[in-house]
Scaffold this motif. Structure first.
Motif, short mmCIF file in Angstrom:
data_model
loop_
_atom_site.label_atom_id
_atom_site.label_comp_id
_atom_site.label_asym_id
_atom_site.label_seq_id
_atom_site.Cartn_x
_atom_site.Cartn_y
_atom_site.Cartn_z
N LEU A 52 -42.78 5.32 -14.17
CA LEU A 52 -41.67 5.58 -15.07
C LEU A 52 -40.71 6.53 -14.36
CD1 LEU A 52 -43.74 6.22 -18.33
CD2 LEU A 52 -42.70 4.07 -17.59
N PHE A 53 -39.44 6.12 -14.23
CA PHE A 53 -38.44 6.96 -13.55
C PHE A 53 -37.35 7.32 -14.55
CE2 PHE A 53 -40.10 4.12 -10.24
CZ PHE A 53 -40.31 4.98 -9.16
N ASP A 54 -37.08 8.61 -14.72
CA ASP A 54 -35.98 9.01 -15.60
C ASP A 54 -34.83 9.60 -14.78
OD1 ASP A 54 -34.31 9.66 -17.64
OD2 ASP A 54 -35.75 10.85 -18.77
N GLU A 55 -33.83 8.80 -14.51
CA GLU A 55 -32.65 9.19 -13.72
C GLU A 55 -33.06 9.98 -12.48
OE1 GLU A 55 -29.10 9.41 -15.28
OE2 GLU A 55 -29.58 8.86 -17.34
N PRO A 56 -33.96 9.45 -11.65
CA PRO A 56 -34.51 10.25 -10.56
C PRO A 56 -33.48 10.62 -9.48
CG PRO A 56 -35.15 7.97 -10.29
CD PRO A 56 -34.50 8.08 -11.64
N LEU A 57 -32.37 9.91 -9.43
CA LEU A 57 -31.43 10.15 -8.33
C LEU A 57 -30.17 10.89 -8.76
CD1 LEU A 57 -31.74 6.65 -6.60
CD2 LEU A 57 -33.24 8.64 -6.45
N SER A 58 -30.11 11.27 -10.03
CA SER A 58 -28.85 11.83 -10.57
C SER A 58 -28.44 13.14 -9.93
CB SER A 58 -28.97 12.04 -12.07
OG SER A 58 -29.12 10.80 -12.69
N ASN A 59 -29.40 13.90 -9.38
CA ASN A 59 -29.04 15.19 -8.79
C ASN A 59 -28.70 15.09 -7.31
OD1 ASN A 59 -29.38 16.42 -11.20
ND2 ASN A 59 -31.38 17.32 -10.74
N LEU A 60 -28.70 13.88 -6.77
CA LEU A 60 -28.44 13.73 -5.33
C LEU A 60 -26.99 13.33 -5.09
CD1 LEU A 60 -31.66 11.71 -4.42
CD2 LEU A 60 -31.34 14.18 -4.47
N ASP A 61 -26.48 13.65 -3.90
CA ASP A 61 -25.10 13.23 -3.60
C ASP A 61 -25.05 11.72 -3.38
OD1 ASP A 61 -25.27 12.50 -0.77
OD2 ASP A 61 -25.70 14.63 -0.46
N ALA A 62 -23.82 11.18 -3.42
CA ALA A 62 -23.65 9.73 -3.50
C ALA A 62 -24.37 8.98 -2.38
CB ALA A 62 -22.16 9.40 -3.47
N VAL A 82 -41.55 10.07 -12.81
CA VAL A 82 -40.72 10.83 -11.88
C VAL A 82 -39.47 11.27 -12.64
CG1 VAL A 82 -39.41 10.77 -9.73
CG2 VAL A 82 -41.54 9.45 -9.93
N PHE A 83 -39.22 12.59 -12.62
CA PHE A 83 -38.12 13.13 -13.41
C PHE A 83 -36.90 13.43 -12.54
CE2 PHE A 83 -42.08 14.28 -15.45
CZ PHE A 83 -41.86 14.00 -16.79
N GLN A 84 -35.77 13.59 -13.22
CA GLN A 84 -34.51 13.92 -12.55
C GLN A 84 -34.59 15.26 -11.82
OE1 GLN A 84 -31.25 13.88 -15.29
NE2 GLN A 84 -29.82 14.82 -13.87
N ASN A 85 -35.26 16.23 -12.45
CA ASN A 85 -35.30 17.59 -11.87
C ASN A 85 -36.53 17.80 -10.98
OD1 ASN A 85 -37.34 17.71 -13.66
ND2 ASN A 85 -36.43 19.25 -15.00
N MET A 145 -36.92 22.75 1.15
CA MET A 145 -36.51 21.35 1.36
C MET A 145 -35.19 21.05 0.65
SD MET A 145 -40.06 19.27 1.00
CE MET A 145 -40.29 19.76 -0.67
N SER A 146 -34.53 19.96 1.10
CA SER A 146 -33.30 19.51 0.44
C SER A 146 -33.66 18.76 -0.83
CB SER A 146 -32.55 18.57 1.37
OG SER A 146 -33.28 17.36 1.51
N GLY A 147 -32.63 18.49 -1.64
CA GLY A 147 -32.84 17.76 -2.89
C GLY A 147 -33.45 16.39 -2.65
N GLY A 148 -32.95 15.71 -1.62
CA GLY A 148 -33.46 14.37 -1.32
C GLY A 148 -34.92 14.40 -0.92
N GLN A 149 -35.28 15.42 -0.13
CA GLN A 149 -36.68 15.54 0.29
C GLN A 149 -37.58 15.86 -0.90
OE1 GLN A 149 -35.92 18.55 3.27
NE2 GLN A 149 -36.07 17.07 4.94
N ARG A 150 -37.10 16.74 -1.77
CA ARG A 150 -37.89 17.08 -2.97
C ARG A 150 -38.12 15.85 -3.83
NH1 ARG A 150 -34.72 22.41 -4.99
NH2 ARG A 150 -34.62 23.28 -2.90
N GLN A 151 -37.06 15.02 -3.94
CA GLN A 151 -37.22 13.85 -4.79
C GLN A 151 -38.23 12.88 -4.17
OE1 GLN A 151 -37.70 12.79 -7.55
NE2 GLN A 151 -35.65 12.84 -8.45
#
Ligand SMILES: Nc1ncnc2c1ncn2[C@@H]1O[C@H](COP(=O)(O)OP(=O)(O)O)[C@@H](O)[C@H]1O
Ligand SMILES: [Mg+2]
Length: 373
Positions: A157-167, A81-84, A135-141
């Motif tokens: 394997l997760f590479d910074e999967p949540l970095s693009n989401l708000d806090a 699962v990627f960041q983008n 969809m929103s960023g959270g839904q896409r993730q």
């Protein structure tokens, strides 16, 4: 189910840059392992070598006891699962999640069942007909995570999967991922998860164990509590914990039976006897003294030993507690206190602080290794 083993793994990129300097690591079956470290420390490179997206210059990687050095990603039993998010923009959520299974020629009925199951787990059932841009960023993730789940991989394997989401969303997705790991375990299908982040809070809250990396080398691998309470070196001490541990370069001194450091002339902190065993060889040598903000408090009337006066420079109000920054000589020190009387009006005033040195750490000035463990 699979363990993951790295033996003397190195990576030199084509331009000659050596990103990974010999990593040895045993990740247990079903374990949640987090790789944490600052940007550029080779978290992604290491994860991508495990995934097979990046070649290994030397060493060996095993997944489930099988050497995978020369296996393509699709044959390694992993899902990433990627960041983008990396979703197919023109496919619906359902088709995004189903794609890898179609490629693997899984029967249609089973594909449908697996996608619906994963969608339910992630609460995205009502989104199955949508396209990513709707969809929103959270839904896409969540869809990206769902796409990994349907493949029933041995290793996520997760590479910074949540970095693009708000806090706020980051925190709720973090909980979702922890629940996913737990629910797979309860269903009797525990999955090994390797999760990359630069965020130490994410690392501490998610990891069964955490691997702290710096400049392509492992600094320490341990449970969150052990990293926090027993950092092996100055790097880990400074990286894990928020607000950070106070760290001062100083010289270890001895006066009779007393071993102490000085934060400023006359401002002595005594090292308790139980921490002194390995200090004898370090007297009059350069060391780094470390103490966490929660082990410094406002002194009470009677406190005599390990009290130091400092000038308040900043007050950070966190609601339930305060971070008090104060100056002693050339050092700025942070104390974490629950006292509600001190406010920004007190900036510039002097206060006496008590240092609980039974929780201090001393690091060798040269090697930066912890000499008080
Ligand atoms: N394709 C590449 N060629 C050369 N150097 C690279 C390449 N990819 C990454 N690097 C370098 O390798 C180091 C580690 O990168 P990376 O694994 O992406 O770090 P992280 O994920 O911890 O931020 C960095 O210094 C980066 O600039
Ligand atoms: Mg990265």
């Amino acid at each position: 189910m699979a363990n993951v083993t790295l033996r003397a793994v190195e990576k030199e990129y084509d331009n000659g840059f050596k990103a990974v300097h010999g990593i040895d690591l045993d990740i247990k079956e079903g374990e949640f392992m987090v790789f944490v470290g600052p940007s550029g420390c080779a978290k992604s490179t290491t994860l991508r070598m495990i995934a097979g997206l990046e070649s290994i210059t030397s060493g060996e990687i095993q997944i489930g006891g099988r050497v995978v050095n020369d296996l393509p990603p699709k044959d390694r039993g992993i899902a990433m699962v990627f960041q983008n998010y990396a979703l197919y923009p023109h496919k619906t959520v359902f088709d995004n999640m189903a794609f890898a299974l179609k490629m693997a020629k899984v029967p249609k009925d089973e594909i449908k069942q697996r996608v619906l199951e994963a969608a339910e787990k992630l609460e995205i059932t009502e989104l199955l007909d949508r396209k990513p841009k709707e969809m929103s960023g959270g839904q896409r993730q969540r869809v990206a995570v769902g796409r990994a789940i349907v493949r029933k991989p041995d290793v996520f394997l997760f590479d910074e999967p949540l970095s693009n989401l708000d806090a706020k969303l980051r925190v709720s997705m973090r909980v979702k991922i922890a629940q996913l790991h737990q629910s797979l375990k309860e269903e009797g299908n525990p999955a090994t998860m390797i999760y990359v982040t630069h965020d130490q809070t994410e690392a501490l809250t998610l990891g069964d164990r955490i691997c702290v990396l710096s400049k392509g080398e492992i600094m320490q691998v341990d449970t969150p509590s052990n990293l926090y309470c027993y950092p092996a070196n100055k790097f880990v001490a400074g990286f894990i914990g928020s607000p950070s541990m106070n760290l001062f370069d100083t010289v270890l001194k001895q006066d009779g039976d007393n071993i102490f450091v000085e934060l400023a002339p006359g401002s002595r902190l005594h090292i308790p006897v139980e921490k002194q065993q390995s200090l004898a060889n370090h007297i009059n040598k350069k060391v780094c003294f470390g103490i966490r903000p929660e082990h410094i408090s406002l002194a009470n009337e009677g406190d005599k030993i390990n009290t130091i006066e400092g000038k308040l420079t900043v007050v950070e109000n966190m609601g339930n507690e305060k971070y008090l920054h104060f100056r002693v000589g050339a050092n700025i020190i942070v104390a974490r206190v629950s006292d509600m009387t001190i406010s920004t009006h007190d900036i510039g005033k002097n206060f006496v602080f008590n240092f609980d040195t039974s929780f201090c750490h001393i690091f060798d000035g040269e090697t930066e290794q912890n000499i008080t463990l």
